[in-house]
Scaffold this motif. Sequence first.
Motif: not given
Length: 167
Positions: A14-26
């Motif tokens: 879950e944290q891996t997907f969150y971090d990846s989504g956050y980087e893309d969204g940022f």
Amino acid sequence: MASDFDLETLVDLEQTFYDSGYEDGFAHGRIHGLIEGRALGREKGFEMWEELAFYEGFARTWQAILTGLGRDDDRAAHHIRHLLDLIAQFPRVNPSTADSSSELDILKLSRQIQSRYRALCSTLGVKPANIRASGTTPDADSPEPPAAADSDTPRRQPVWKIEATSF
């Protein structure tokens, strides 16, 4: 029987997907933020310069009138000179990209210009126009609201007679 399945990766999934989504969204937000910021900056900059151009045109017009009347040294001429001096101090380039050693308070300078404009209008006996950088400009074609029936304020008479016409 040996298992090739690692349970540790499932714990952090879950944290891996969150971090990846956050980087893309940022990254995506940064691009769109720059685009929207530039558009808003252009819009607000245009409004600010539109206001300053009005004040400068007003001052130069009255300066020409007073010069033609031979009244170059009275109070109104003093306000005109100060108003034009304040407008000349307004930066012509983006201060954030120019010399950063000079700390210029644009809002303070804008308020000083507006105050000097109102003082000039008062001296000339002219009603100041409601010009603000918020984009609101007076509309000469809009009708004046009717005076209340119980109000002691008399209705202003129109300058031009408007005759009803059919189209």
